[in-house]
Design a protein around this motif. Structure first.
Motif, mmCIF file in Angstrom:
data_model
loop_
_atom_site.group_PDB
_atom_site.id
_atom_site.type_symbol
_atom_site.label_atom_id
_atom_site.label_comp_id
_atom_site.label_asym_id
_atom_site.label_seq_id
_atom_site.Cartn_x
_atom_site.Cartn_y
_atom_site.Cartn_z
ATOM 1 N N ASN A 137 0.818 -1.323 -0.137
ATOM 2 C CA ASN A 137 0.301 -0.015 -0.126
ATOM 3 C C ASN A 137 0.661 1.521 0.383
ATOM 4 O OD1 ASN A 137 1.117 0.218 2.594
ATOM 5 N ND2 ASN A 137 -1.165 0.334 3.696
ATOM 6 N N SER A 138 1.764 0.892 -0.190
ATOM 7 C CA SER A 138 3.142 2.043 -0.841
ATOM 8 C C SER A 138 2.213 3.108 -1.368
ATOM 9 C CB SER A 138 4.389 1.522 -0.760
ATOM 10 O OG SER A 138 4.361 0.626 -1.490
ATOM 11 N N GLY A 139 2.328 2.710 -2.486
ATOM 12 C CA GLY A 139 1.511 4.013 -3.568
ATOM 13 C C GLY A 139 0.664 5.313 -2.634
ATOM 14 N N TRP A 140 -0.431 4.614 -1.724
ATOM 15 C CA TRP A 140 -1.568 5.032 -1.495
ATOM 16 C C TRP A 140 -0.827 5.715 0.545
ATOM 17 C CZ3 TRP A 140 -4.626 -0.198 0.084
ATOM 18 C CH2 TRP A 140 -4.670 -0.451 -0.705
ATOM 19 N N ILE A 141 0.253 5.925 0.657
ATOM 20 C CA ILE A 141 1.165 6.705 1.871
ATOM 21 C C ILE A 141 1.615 7.865 1.587
ATOM 22 C CG2 ILE A 141 1.669 6.731 3.621
ATOM 23 C CD1 ILE A 141 0.928 3.523 4.446
ATOM 24 N N ARG A 142 1.321 8.727 2.050
ATOM 25 C CA ARG A 142 2.075 10.569 1.682
ATOM 26 C C ARG A 142 2.042 10.482 3.195
ATOM 27 N NH1 ARG A 142 2.715 8.407 -2.262
ATOM 28 N NH2 ARG A 142 2.034 8.728 -4.181
ATOM 29 N N MET A 143 2.971 11.284 2.998
ATOM 30 C CA MET A 143 3.953 12.541 4.597
ATOM 31 C C MET A 143 3.769 13.330 4.421
ATOM 32 S SD MET A 143 6.643 9.285 6.065
ATOM 33 C CE MET A 143 7.234 9.096 4.990
ATOM 34 N N ASN A 144 3.487 13.869 5.891
ATOM 35 C CA ASN A 144 3.548 15.769 5.854
ATOM 36 C C ASN A 144 5.685 15.684 6.128
ATOM 37 O OD1 ASN A 144 4.417 15.202 7.998
ATOM 38 N ND2 ASN A 144 3.090 16.165 9.436
ATOM 39 N N TYR A 193 -3.825 -5.139 2.988
ATOM 40 C CA TYR A 193 -2.521 -4.248 2.404
ATOM 41 C C TYR A 193 -1.309 -3.665 2.967
ATOM 42 C CZ TYR A 193 -5.353 -5.805 -1.888
ATOM 43 O OH TYR A 193 -5.895 -6.246 -2.545
ATOM 44 N N TRP A 194 -0.026 -4.059 2.732
ATOM 45 C CA TRP A 194 0.557 -2.961 4.163
ATOM 46 C C TRP A 194 2.008 -2.148 2.943
ATOM 47 C CZ3 TRP A 194 0.658 -8.192 2.675
ATOM 48 C CH2 TRP A 194 1.670 -8.909 2.352
ATOM 49 N N SER A 195 3.020 -1.820 4.326
ATOM 50 C CA SER A 195 4.795 -1.210 3.810
ATOM 51 C C SER A 195 4.555 -0.489 4.993
ATOM 52 C CB SER A 195 4.162 -0.610 2.882
ATOM 53 O OG SER A 195 3.068 0.976 3.220
ATOM 54 N N VAL A 196 5.759 -0.049 5.066
ATOM 55 C CA VAL A 196 6.605 0.011 6.517
ATOM 56 C C VAL A 196 7.033 2.306 6.265
ATOM 57 C CG1 VAL A 196 7.107 -1.778 7.630
ATOM 58 C CG2 VAL A 196 9.372 -0.587 6.405
ATOM 59 N N ILE A 224 -0.855 -1.010 8.201
ATOM 60 C CA ILE A 224 -1.614 -1.583 7.594
ATOM 61 C C ILE A 224 -2.808 -1.803 7.015
ATOM 62 C CG2 ILE A 224 -2.528 -4.264 7.961
ATOM 63 C CD1 ILE A 224 -0.326 -4.854 9.905
ATOM 64 N N THR A 225 -3.813 -1.849 6.013
ATOM 65 C CA THR A 225 -4.861 -1.435 5.476
ATOM 66 C C THR A 225 -5.812 -2.895 5.192
ATOM 67 O OG1 THR A 225 -4.283 -1.110 3.381
ATOM 68 C CG2 THR A 225 -3.939 0.947 5.221
ATOM 69 N N ASP A 226 -6.733 -3.267 6.287
ATOM 70 C CA ASP A 226 -7.685 -4.115 5.606
ATOM 71 C C ASP A 226 -8.705 -3.571 4.956
ATOM 72 O OD1 ASP A 226 -5.772 -5.453 7.257
ATOM 73 O OD2 ASP A 226 -7.125 -5.915 9.127
ATOM 74 N N ILE A 227 -8.504 -4.148 3.881
ATOM 75 C CA ILE A 227 -9.720 -3.924 3.048
ATOM 76 C C ILE A 227 -11.394 -4.716 3.168
ATOM 77 C CG2 ILE A 227 -8.871 -3.958 0.929
ATOM 78 C CD1 ILE A 227 -10.356 -1.817 -0.089
ATOM 79 N N ASN A 228 -12.563 -4.616 2.487
ATOM 80 C CA ASN A 228 -13.396 -6.153 2.632
ATOM 81 C C ASN A 228 -13.126 -7.067 3.709
ATOM 82 O OD1 ASN A 228 -15.145 -4.217 0.857
ATOM 83 N ND2 ASN A 228 -12.960 -4.985 -1.163
ATOM 84 N N THR A 229 -13.116 -6.837 4.846
ATOM 85 C CA THR A 229 -12.885 -8.598 4.951
ATOM 86 C C THR A 229 -13.451 -9.134 5.907
ATOM 87 O OG1 THR A 229 -13.428 -6.713 7.641
ATOM 88 C CG2 THR A 229 -10.930 -6.658 7.165
ATOM 89 N N GLU A 230 -14.614 -8.783 5.573
ATOM 90 C CA GLU A 230 -15.497 -9.554 5.351
ATOM 91 C C GLU A 230 -15.382 -10.711 4.320
ATOM 92 O OE1 GLU A 230 -17.186 -7.010 2.375
ATOM 93 O OE2 GLU A 230 -16.237 -6.896 4.616
ATOM 94 N N ARG A 231 -14.821 -10.714 3.386
ATOM 95 C CA ARG A 231 -14.383 -11.093 2.110
ATOM 96 C C ARG A 231 -12.894 -11.884 2.431
ATOM 97 N NH1 ARG A 231 -14.675 -9.572 -2.653
ATOM 98 N NH2 ARG A 231 -14.576 -7.416 -2.091
ATOM 99 N N ALA A 232 -11.988 -11.423 2.794
ATOM 100 C CA ALA A 232 -11.271 -12.111 3.529
ATOM 101 C C ALA A 232 -11.118 -12.945 4.539
ATOM 102 C CB ALA A 232 -10.784 -10.923 3.819
ATOM 103 N N LYS A 233 -9.861 -13.924 4.775
ATOM 104 C CA LYS A 233 -9.573 -14.482 6.546
ATOM 105 C C LYS A 233 -8.370 -15.275 5.837
ATOM 106 C CE LYS A 233 -10.782 -18.824 4.265
ATOM 107 N NZ LYS A 233 -11.938 -20.215 4.575
#
Length: 268
Positions: free
Chosen positions: A85-92, A122-125, A156-165
């Protein structure tokens, strides 16, 4: 390894042996989890403190990473694996300057795409790394070692967790000793698509008598999709003998995965 702290030794040739350690600490944990939805924006923060006695520069940057039960940790450039998810994240900011004893917060923003390839985690550090200024002393000879502790803060970003396990699988078990204590190291892989924090429990029965010897558990540890970890279980003073054992890995939602094994505990 649910905290991810990495010791980087920068060795340069000059002067005498000296050890300089940055006083930067992360105050609000090394794992930040967000439940998100497509197309929405979320914010989080990393709280830092300089508990040292001098001004400290700190740089922050994104990386992808994975880890495995053999203890290896792999860092790579952003957007280098399928569940990043690194492409989703921006820092100030990417650089802060903290005076001695000063605190601050780094704000990051997560912009979730309108379309994500699939449900789950999805995740990054975000790497938090003090920047040490190395000053050679031309009047002395030898080696100066600067020890820099850098932190990897999981986002860590969790999306549509009802369809994931999660899908926990046992990869291997090994008996060992550390500091005079006997441990059972159980390698667990998460073959699913959702982050979880499993605990591994072992029930041990004497193979000859069938009598239950004891029940022992590991600590809970986070396990990302398509990664694996070794979960150490302290067997305390289990006598030397042959045993039948039941391994049970349970996540925080009480999903359980079990395996029957044979163990031989030896003296020494």
């Amino acid at each position: 390894m649910n905290i991810i702290k990495h010791l980087l030794l920068l060795i340069t040739v000059f002067s005498h042996f000296s050890f300089l350690q940055a006083g930067i600490v992360v105050l609000n944990g090394l794992s930040h989890t967000h439940k998100v939805e497509n197309g929405k924006v979320y914010r989080g923060s990393i709280a830092l403190e300089n508990n040292g006695n001098k001004l400290q520069n700190v740089k922050l940057f994104l990386q992808d990473f994975t880890y495995h039960s053999d203890g290896t940790i792999h860092y790579s450039a952003p957007d280098s694996h399928t569940r990043t998810n690194s492409g989703w994240i921006r820092m100030n900011t990417n650089l802060v300057i903290l005076k001695a004893k000063e605190k601050t917060e780094i704000v990051y923003e997560i912009t979730v795409p309108d379309q994500v390839s699939g449900p789950g985690s999805y995740w990054s550090v975000i790497m938090v790394e003090p920047v040490e200024e190395i000053k050679p002393d031309e009047n002395r000879h030898g080696v100066s070692i600067t020890s820099v502790i850098r932190y990897a803060v999981q986002v860590i970003t969790d999306i549509n967790t009802e369809r994931a396990k999660p899908d926990l699988q046992f990869e291997g078990i090994k008996l060992g000793k550390e500091n005079g204590k006997r441990f059972l190291n159980v390698a667990i892989a998460n073959k699913g698509n959702l982050y979880c924090k499993p605990t591994v429990t072992v029930e041990i029965y004497n193979k000859t008598t069938g009598q239950k010897t004891g029940t022992f558990s590991s600590l809970a540890m986070g396990l990302l999709p398509q990664t694996s970890k070794s979960f150490p279980i302290d067997l305390e003073k289990t006598p030397a003998a042959k045993y039948n054992a039941v391994l049970i890995a349970t996540d925080e939602d009480e999903n359980a995965f079990a395996l029957n094994v044979e163990l031989e505990v030896k003296d020494g």
